[in-house]
Design a protein around this motif. Structure first.
Motif, PDB file in Angstrom:
ATOM      1  N   GLY A   1      -2.839   0.932  -5.462  1.00  0.00           N
ATOM      2  CA  GLY A   1      -3.092   1.306  -6.851  1.00  0.00           C
ATOM      3  C   GLY A   1      -2.615   2.696  -7.167  1.00  0.00           C
ATOM      4  O   GLY A   1      -1.600   3.174  -6.648  1.00  0.00           O
ATOM      5  N   ALA A   2      -3.356   3.389  -8.033  1.00  0.00           N
ATOM      6  CA  ALA A   2      -2.961   4.704  -8.547  1.00  0.00           C
ATOM      7  C   ALA A   2      -3.531   5.803  -7.663  1.00  0.00           C
ATOM      8  O   ALA A   2      -4.754   5.901  -7.492  1.00  0.00           O
ATOM      9  CB  ALA A   2      -3.447   4.876  -9.980  1.00  0.00           C
ATOM     10  N   ALA A   3      -2.662   6.653  -7.138  1.00  0.00           N
ATOM     11  CA  ALA A   3      -3.119   7.738  -6.254  1.00  0.00           C
ATOM     12  C   ALA A   3      -4.060   8.694  -6.971  1.00  0.00           C
ATOM     13  O   ALA A   3      -4.917   9.324  -6.337  1.00  0.00           O
ATOM     14  CB  ALA A   3      -1.919   8.495  -5.698  1.00  0.00           C
TER      15      ALA A   3
ATOM     16  N   PRO B   1       0.843  -1.199   0.000  1.00  0.00           N
ATOM     17  CA  PRO B   1       0.000   0.000   0.000  1.00  0.00           C
ATOM     18  C   PRO B   1       0.875   1.244   0.000  1.00  0.00           C
ATOM     19  O   PRO B   1       1.969   1.246   0.572  1.00  0.00           O
ATOM     20  CB  PRO B   1      -0.788  -0.117   1.306  1.00  0.00           C
ATOM     21  CG  PRO B   1       0.028  -1.007   2.177  1.00  0.00           C
ATOM     22  CD  PRO B   1       0.738  -1.960   1.264  1.00  0.00           C
ATOM     23  N   TRP B   2       0.400   2.299  -0.656  1.00  0.00           N
ATOM     24  CA  TRP B   2       1.174   3.535  -0.645  1.00  0.00           C
ATOM     25  C   TRP B   2       0.758   4.454   0.508  1.00  0.00           C
ATOM     26  O   TRP B   2       1.410   5.466   0.772  1.00  0.00           O
ATOM     27  CB  TRP B   2       1.091   4.267  -1.984  1.00  0.00           C
ATOM     28  CG  TRP B   2      -0.270   4.489  -2.563  1.00  0.00           C
ATOM     29  CD1 TRP B   2      -0.907   3.702  -3.475  1.00  0.00           C
ATOM     30  CD2 TRP B   2      -1.165   5.583  -2.294  1.00  0.00           C
ATOM     31  NE1 TRP B   2      -2.137   4.224  -3.792  1.00  0.00           N
ATOM     32  CE2 TRP B   2      -2.327   5.392  -3.087  1.00  0.00           C
ATOM     33  CE3 TRP B   2      -1.095   6.701  -1.483  1.00  0.00           C
ATOM     34  CZ2 TRP B   2      -3.402   6.268  -3.063  1.00  0.00           C
ATOM     35  CZ3 TRP B   2      -2.172   7.581  -1.456  1.00  0.00           C
ATOM     36  CH2 TRP B   2      -3.301   7.364  -2.236  1.00  0.00           C
TER      37      TRP B   2
ATOM     38  N   ILE C   1      -9.288   1.685  -1.798  1.00  0.00           N
ATOM     39  CA  ILE C   1      -9.288   1.871  -0.350  1.00  0.00           C
ATOM     40  C   ILE C   1      -9.835   0.606   0.289  1.00  0.00           C
ATOM     41  O   ILE C   1     -10.979   0.203   0.037  1.00  0.00           O
ATOM     42  CB  ILE C   1     -10.136   3.100   0.064  1.00  0.00           C
ATOM     43  CG1 ILE C   1      -9.531   4.392  -0.508  1.00  0.00           C
ATOM     44  CG2 ILE C   1     -10.230   3.197   1.572  1.00  0.00           C
ATOM     45  CD1 ILE C   1     -10.265   4.931  -1.692  1.00  0.00           C
ATOM     46  N   LEU C   2      -9.007  -0.032   1.102  1.00  0.00           N
ATOM     47  CA  LEU C   2      -9.392  -1.223   1.852  1.00  0.00           C
ATOM     48  C   LEU C   2      -9.496  -0.827   3.316  1.00  0.00           C
ATOM     49  O   LEU C   2      -8.497  -0.420   3.930  1.00  0.00           O
ATOM     50  CB  LEU C   2      -8.357  -2.332   1.689  1.00  0.00           C
ATOM     51  CG  LEU C   2      -8.046  -2.798   0.271  1.00  0.00           C
ATOM     52  CD1 LEU C   2      -6.908  -3.805   0.282  1.00  0.00           C
ATOM     53  CD2 LEU C   2      -9.280  -3.413  -0.382  1.00  0.00           C
TER      54      LEU C   2
END
Length: 324
Positions: free
Chosen positions: A30-32, A10-11, A64-65
Motif C-alpha cells: 500500500g501507501a508508505a 510489497p514495497w 503490514i502483513l
C-alpha cells in the motif's frame, strides 16, 4: 477507489530476529505514508498472505502483513519451542518499534482478534483502533465446542474423525490428536489432517475439497502448532479475553466487530459476550456468512469500516442486524 490486490508487490519485506531462535517474516504493502495497520492472522499458525491486503484502499493504508512464530514464512517453520501467546504479543511490539511506527490500527480475525484485543489492552497508547472479525475468546468452552461439542450439528463432518478412533470423552480429543500428529505413521497423520480440514471447513461454512501434498504438509505444521496452544488453553487464564476487553473502553479506543452469523468456528454467541464488555464498540452482523473473510458481504463490511476509519479516524455506527 482502488483496493490492494494479491498481484500488487510489497514495497518492503524482511525478517525480524526475535528471542528463542525465531525469525519473523513481514512485508509492507500500500501507501508508505498511509495509516499504518498491522494484520494479525488467525490460527494459531495459519500465516498471513497477500490476500489479506485486499480490504485496504491502496492510497490510504500502509499495510503490514507479518507471520507469527512458526507460521507462514517465519523461521523455523512449525517450531513450538519459545512459542507462547506472551511471545506473540511481545513480537507485535518489537515489529512496531522495528518499523518506526508510533501507533497503528490493529486488524485481526479469529485467533488474530484474540491477539488484537490482548495487545490493545496491554499497549493502548500504541493502538489507533481495532477491527475484529469473528473473534475467538479462547475459553475452555470454545475449545470444547470445536473439538466435539459441535458434532451433533455437523455429524457428517465428524464421521471422518470418528472413523479414525476419535475419543468421545470431554477434553480427550486434543491429547489424542497431539500425540498422533507427532508420532503416528505418515499415512495416519495425513488422514488426521484431512479429517481436521474437513471438520474445520464444515464449521466455517466452506465446501470440502481434496488437499495437495504441499497443503497437507503445511496443515500438519499448523495443526501441531494449534495443539501446542490449545492444550495450554492458549497460555491464557479462563475468560482472559473478556477480562482484558474493558481496558479498550477505558482507553477510548475505537472498536468495530464484524461477525458472520453462520460461523460455527467462532459463533456469534461468543461475540455477544465480548460486545457486552465493549459497550462503546460498533458492529455488523452478516447473515448467511461463516468464517470466510473473503465472502462478498463480509469483505464489503470490512472495507466499509476501514474506509470510514481512514476518512474520519472512527468506525461507522454499524449494528445492521441483531446478533441474537
Amino acid at each position: 477507489m482502488r483496493y490492494l490486490s494479491p498481484a500488487d508487490e510489497p514495497w518492503a519485506s524482511g525478517y525480524l530476529p526475535v528471542d528463542g531462535g525465531h525469525r519473523l517474516h513481514y512485508e509492507q504493502r500500500g501507501a508508505a505514508d498511509g495509516i499504518p495497520v498491522v494484520v494479525v492472522h488467525g490460527g494459531p499458525g495459519s500465516g498471513n498472505s497477500a490476500a489479506h491486503a485486499v480490504f485496504f484502499a491502496a492510497d490510504r493504508y500502509r499495510v503490514i502483513l507479518a507471520d507469527q512464530r512458526g507460521a507462514g514464512r517465519s523461521e523455523p517453520a512449525g517450531r513450538l519451542e519459545n512459542n507462547t501467546t506472551a511471545d506473540l504479543l511481545a513480537d507485535l511490539d518489537r515489529l512496531r518499534v522495528h518499523l518506526g511506527i508510533a501507533r497503528w490500527l490493529v486488524v485481526g480475525g479469529s485467533w488474530g482478534a484474540t491477539l488484537a484485543v490482548l495487545y490493545a489492552a496491554a499497549r493502548p497508547e500504541c493502538v489507533r483502533g481495532l477491527l475484529l472479525r469473528n473473534p475467538f475468546l479462547a475459553r475452555g468452552a470454545d475449545l470444547e465446542w470445536f473439538f466435539g461439542g459441535a458434532k451433533a450439528k455437523h455429524p457428517a463432518a465428524w464421521l471422518a474423525w470418528a472413523e479414525l478412533g476419535a475419543p468421545a470423552a470431554p477434553g480427550a480429543m486434543l491429547p489424542w490428536l497431539d500425540a498422533d500428529l507427532h508420532a503416528a505413521s505418515e499415512a495416519r497423520q495425513a488422514a488426521l489432517v484431512a479429517a481436521w480440514h474437513g471438520w474445520e471447513g464444515a464449521l466455517a461454512g466452506a465446501p470440502a475439497r481434496p488437499l495437495s501434498a504441499r497443503e497437507r504438509d503445511a496443515l500438519r505444521r499448523r495443526y501441531r502448532l494449534q495443539c501446542h496452544y490449545f492444550r495450554q488453553n492458549c497460555f491464557l487464564a479462563e475468560n482472559g479475553i473478556l477480562d482484558a476487553s474493558p481496558a479498550l473502553a477505558t482507553a477510548a479506543l475505537p472498536v468495530h466487530v464484524v461477525q458472520g452469523l453462520a460461523d460455527d468456528v467462532c459463533p456469534a454467541a461468543a461475540t455477544r459476550l465480548l460486545l457486552a464488555r465493549l459497550p462503546h464498540a460498533s458492529w455488523d452482523a452478516i447473515a448467511g456468512v461463516g468464517h470466510d473473510p473473503f465472502a462478498a458481504p463480509m469483505q464489503e463490511a470490512i472495507r466499509a469500516a476501514l474506509d470510514c476509519f481512514a476518512a474520519t479516524a472512527a468506525f461507522p455506527p454499524g449494528n445492521r442486524l441483531p446478533l441474537a
